[in-house]
Write a protein that holds these residues in place. Structure first.
Motif, PDB file in Angstrom:
ATOM      1  N   ALA A 137       0.824  -1.210   0.000  1.00  0.00           N
ATOM      2  CA  ALA A 137       0.000   0.000   0.000  1.00  0.00           C
ATOM      3  C   ALA A 137       0.859   1.261   0.000  1.00  0.00           C
ATOM      4  O   ALA A 137       0.539   2.243  -0.677  1.00  0.00           O
ATOM      5  CB  ALA A 137      -0.930  -0.002   1.208  1.00  0.00           C
ATOM      6  N   SER A 138       1.957   1.242   0.750  1.00  0.00           N
ATOM      7  CA  SER A 138       2.851   2.406   0.775  1.00  0.00           C
ATOM      8  C   SER A 138       3.405   2.683  -0.620  1.00  0.00           C
ATOM      9  O   SER A 138       3.494   3.854  -1.048  1.00  0.00           O
ATOM     10  CB  SER A 138       4.003   2.169   1.757  1.00  0.00           C
ATOM     11  N   ARG A 139       3.761   1.627  -1.324  1.00  0.00           N
ATOM     12  CA  ARG A 139       4.296   1.808  -2.679  1.00  0.00           C
ATOM     13  C   ARG A 139       3.230   2.333  -3.628  1.00  0.00           C
ATOM     14  O   ARG A 139       3.477   3.242  -4.433  1.00  0.00           O
ATOM     15  CB  ARG A 139       4.868   0.487  -3.191  1.00  0.00           C
ATOM     16  N   GLU A 262      -8.102  -0.965  -0.030  1.00  0.00           N
ATOM     17  CA  GLU A 262      -8.490  -1.638   1.206  1.00  0.00           C
ATOM     18  C   GLU A 262      -7.445  -2.687   1.534  1.00  0.00           C
ATOM     19  O   GLU A 262      -7.020  -3.454   0.661  1.00  0.00           O
ATOM     20  CB  GLU A 262      -9.857  -2.311   1.101  1.00  0.00           C
ATOM     21  N   LEU A 263      -7.019  -2.724   2.792  1.00  0.00           N
ATOM     22  CA  LEU A 263      -6.114  -3.756   3.273  1.00  0.00           C
ATOM     23  C   LEU A 263      -6.868  -4.663   4.233  1.00  0.00           C
ATOM     24  O   LEU A 263      -7.491  -4.182   5.189  1.00  0.00           O
ATOM     25  CB  LEU A 263      -4.922  -3.145   4.017  1.00  0.00           C
ATOM     26  N   ARG A 264      -6.826  -5.958   3.972  1.00  0.00           N
ATOM     27  CA  ARG A 264      -7.286  -6.944   4.946  1.00  0.00           C
ATOM     28  C   ARG A 264      -6.021  -7.634   5.418  1.00  0.00           C
ATOM     29  O   ARG A 264      -5.476  -8.511   4.760  1.00  0.00           O
ATOM     30  CB  ARG A 264      -8.295  -7.898   4.322  1.00  0.00           C
ATOM     31  N   LYS A 265      -5.547  -7.186   6.570  1.00  0.00           N
ATOM     32  CA  LYS A 265      -4.188  -7.499   6.987  1.00  0.00           C
ATOM     33  C   LYS A 265      -3.974  -8.954   7.392  1.00  0.00           C
ATOM     34  O   LYS A 265      -2.946  -9.555   7.048  1.00  0.00           O
ATOM     35  CB  LYS A 265      -3.799  -6.596   8.156  1.00  0.00           C
ATOM     36  N   TYR A 266      -4.922  -9.520   8.128  1.00  0.00           N
ATOM     37  CA  TYR A 266      -4.659 -10.813   8.753  1.00  0.00           C
ATOM     38  C   TYR A 266      -5.580 -11.933   8.282  1.00  0.00           C
ATOM     39  O   TYR A 266      -5.261 -13.096   8.461  1.00  0.00           O
ATOM     40  CB  TYR A 266      -4.750 -10.675  10.278  1.00  0.00           C
ATOM     41  N   ILE A 267      -6.697 -11.556   7.692  1.00  0.00           N
ATOM     42  CA  ILE A 267      -7.635 -12.575   7.230  1.00  0.00           C
ATOM     43  C   ILE A 267      -8.611 -11.941   6.240  1.00  0.00           C
ATOM     44  O   ILE A 267      -9.017 -10.784   6.410  1.00  0.00           O
ATOM     45  CB  ILE A 267      -8.414 -13.204   8.425  1.00  0.00           C
ATOM     46  N   ASP A 268      -8.922 -12.661   5.189  1.00  0.00           N
ATOM     47  CA  ASP A 268     -10.010 -12.272   4.288  1.00  0.00           C
ATOM     48  C   ASP A 268     -11.193 -13.134   4.701  1.00  0.00           C
ATOM     49  O   ASP A 268     -11.321 -14.275   4.264  1.00  0.00           O
ATOM     50  CB  ASP A 268      -9.617 -12.515   2.831  1.00  0.00           C
ATOM     51  N   ILE A 269     -12.007 -12.596   5.577  1.00  0.00           N
ATOM     52  CA  ILE A 269     -13.007 -13.393   6.286  1.00  0.00           C
ATOM     53  C   ILE A 269     -13.881 -14.178   5.301  1.00  0.00           C
ATOM     54  O   ILE A 269     -14.519 -13.619   4.413  1.00  0.00           O
ATOM     55  CB  ILE A 269     -13.858 -12.489   7.216  1.00  0.00           C
TER      56      ILE A 269
END
Length: 345
Positions: A137-139, A262-269
């Motif tokens: 995302a930063s890039r 959108e970032l889903r950092k730990y799980i894509d529920i």
């Protein structure tokens, strides 16, 4: 060939010490030892399982060892400022877990000592620096893929795991409150992704919905902030269900003038497996990016900063700016709660 930098781990009270140590080793540093003093025997047990090759060393010996360049710390939050100050006064640069401090006076003292000693003081905001999706995302933001970021929404839900938490975890005088503690992550992300040099806390509030037998504890917090022509909303909580296959569905939304991420950092529920999911929608279309193999850069950059006396891992003053804002938001929430409780009586 330049010899590797050496570091010591002092403050083994939170499991975040595992990635402080592990990622610095992966980046090429050498751990000279750790102080085994802890408030949570389970954290020490996990540390020994992960790093059986490391030696326990008396705390003062680690501070006084001139061959040690860096001290990393994940102590009880109320103890982190004192450890960081002691380390800087001993000539070491410092990397601490968040929050780096829990009072404004502590922040002032850290700032003063860092300036006097010319030591680097950095906070590892793990929800950005240990999340590969944030690297992507930063890039994308730097490339202008969504234009100028005008709003962030940061969600930081956590699983309480009450049975395994030490006593200090439930004492605001020890951990600083839910905003000081957890929401420092989202404040860091707001400043980073918007490029705002500072921010104003517009509103903040906290609540205790589930642990009424511990009235001082906070299991919910929210913050609204503005800065650099952008706005941000933060929600943090301790309501992740035990059934979820991750400790929290951490999410970040970046709204830009030409698209959003959108970032889903730990799980894509109930969706794609694993973590580090990035969704980009802009004029070129919409796509999913698997960021799970993206290299982490914070730890390598921090080591370069120690060698070169630069500020590539994070801008100079950023760590303390974030901490000041989190503490300010926490105080606003406490004042608001006091007014509400007073009116209720």
């Amino acid at each position: 060939m330049t010899p590797p930098l050496r570091f010591a781990a002092i403050g083994l009270d939170h499991r975040h010490v595992y990635h402080l140590v592990g990622e610095l080793i992966a980046a090429g540093a050498v751990c000279a030892g750790f102080c085994p003093q802890t408030s949570d025997a389970k954290v020490l047990e996990g540390f020994l399982e992960r790093f059986p090759q490391l030696d326990p060393v008396d705390r003062e010996r680690l501070f006084d060892d001139p061959s040690i360049d860096i001290v990393v710390c994940a102590a009880i939050p109320r103890d982190r400022a004192a450890i960081a100050i002691r380390a800087m006064q001993a000539g070491k640069d410092v990397m601490v877990d968040k929050p780096g401090a829990i009072t404004a006076d502590e922040v002032d003292e850290i700032d003063c000592v860092a300036r006097e000693t010319s030591r680097l003081y950095s906070i590892c905001f793990s929800e950005r620096f240990v999340v590969r999706a944030c690297e992507v995302a930063s890039r994308l933001v730097a490339e202008g893929q969504i234009g100028r970021v005008i709003q962030t929404v940061g969600l930081g839900p956590h699983r309480l795991n009450r049975a395994i938490r030490p006593d200090w975890f439930f004492d605001p005088a020890a951990y600083g409150g839910i905003i000081t503690d957890i929401a420092s992550h989202q404040i860091d992300q707001f400043l980073h992704f918007t490029g705002a040099p500072d921010a104003t806390i517009v509103s903040a509030s906290t609540a205790n919905h589930n642990l009424r037998e511990m009235p001082a504890f906070e299991d919910y917090g929210e913050v609204l902030l503005h800065g650099g022509g952008a706005s941000g909303f933060i929600r943090v909580d301790w309501f992740t269900p035990d059934s979820l296959k991750a400790w929290g569905d951490g999410r970040l939304f970046l709204l830009g003038t030409e698209g959003y991420i959108e970032l889903r950092k730990y799980i894509d529920i109930d969706g794609r497996a694993g973590g580090d999911h990035v969704f980009l929608s802009n004029r070129a279309g919409t796509r999913h990016i698997d960021a799970s193999h993206e290299p982490l850069t914070y730890f390598r950059n921090f080591l370069n900063d120690v060698r070169d006396r630069t500020s590539t891992a994070m801008p100079a003053g950023h760590a303390l700016k974030v901490t000041r804002l989190a503490i300010e938001a926490q105080e606003i929430a406490r004042h608001r709660k006091g007014l509400v409780d007073g009116a209720a009586r």
